[in-house]
Scaffold this active site. Sequence first.
Site, PDB file in Angstrom:
ATOM      1  NE  ARG A 103      -3.162  -3.461  -1.556  1.00 44.66           N
ATOM      2  CZ  ARG A 103      -2.769  -4.454  -0.659  1.00 44.66           C
ATOM      3  NH1 ARG A 103      -1.264  -4.526  -0.514  1.00 44.66           N
ATOM      4  NH2 ARG A 103      -3.406  -5.125   0.140  1.00 44.66           N
ATOM      5  NE  ARG A 161      -3.581  -2.461   2.897  1.00 47.46           N
ATOM      6  CZ  ARG A 161      -3.209  -3.592   3.190  1.00 47.46           C
ATOM      7  NH1 ARG A 161      -1.729  -3.793   3.815  1.00 47.46           N
ATOM      8  NH2 ARG A 161      -3.976  -4.412   3.503  1.00 47.46           N
ATOM      9  CG  HIS A 171      -5.533  -8.882   1.021  1.00 47.30           C
ATOM     10  ND1 HIS A 171      -5.937  -9.422  -0.168  1.00 47.30           N
ATOM     11  CD2 HIS A 171      -5.423  -7.622   0.973  1.00 47.30           C
ATOM     12  CE1 HIS A 171      -5.899  -8.369  -1.024  1.00 47.30           C
ATOM     13  NE2 HIS A 171      -5.753  -7.264  -0.308  1.00 47.30           N
TER      14      HIS A 171
END
Length: 331
Positions: free
Chosen positions: A279, A178, A302
């Site tokens: 991403r 990110r 995640h």
Amino acid sequence: MPSTEGPHGTGKRARRPDLRAARAALPEPVRKLIDDYERHLSLERGLSAHTVRAYLGDVVSLMGFVDANGGRFSDLDIGTLRGWLARQREEGASRTTLARRAAAARTFTAWAHRGGALASDPGGRLVAPRAHRKLPGVLRAEQASDVMRFSAAGAEQRDPVALRDSAIVELLYATGVRVSELCGLDVGDVDFSRRVVLVLGKGGKERVVPFGVPAEAALRAWLDEGRGKLAVETKGSGEAALFLGARGGRLDPRAARRVVHDAVGSVPGANDMGPHGLRHSAATHLLEGGADLRSVQELLGHATLATTQLYTHVTVDRLKAIHDRAHPRAR
């Protein structure tokens, strides 16, 4: 409600409500409860400032609805929650927004019930429309290569900012991190001997993410030839930061977004995108290259496999081609 022109001068978009003013207008006991909830989200759950603000915005909206209808927080029930969501729907909230607000309300009422502020938890019975989850466009593999080549070409003159920008684009695509994670990196987080970077993700969770030879070359060029010059030129204070901004401090996510938009915009036919698009592209290309879902989940940080599974629809063409080649009854 006042409105403003959209980003391209067409259409109208409602102004975001002033969260601080709306919060200040609530009764004092409710404000205190929200203050406690904010500390819970920030300190106990370790959520990012952006996520905390989103949660609080939904809670303040709910409490404003309760107050405007003459209710008290202690009397909050499922009927009030449904009425609040119905009002959002009347005002044009999308299915995705409604689903997010319902989730925020459930989290808040569960916390309040555990702490004794509510006798029961009405949020446990709240159901909202399932959100439509879709991904933005992704770069094709050859387009991603063109973006990298453009950035590398810009760095050939060894200008410090161009060297930095090339390293930013390479590392974002190589790792799928990110933009906030990228900007939070320190020089010491890069391990060239193993070609991995230590990333601090959501909820304060650390993970180790590998990167390839092109990203290594771009990072070494930035650290060896660019970073020191930029630090001297700007007399900056970001000594530990891997990436420096134009004034010498730690790179701001907005600046990183501009870097990516410029790089992607150089490739004819490519969808305009920022770091989040890179991403998505990285995840898609990993799956298309044969990576398994669990590995991609670990790389991207995640929390659940369900989030990673969103990328699988992009690879359907690859799966169909494999089926056509391999299955005896495909034709």
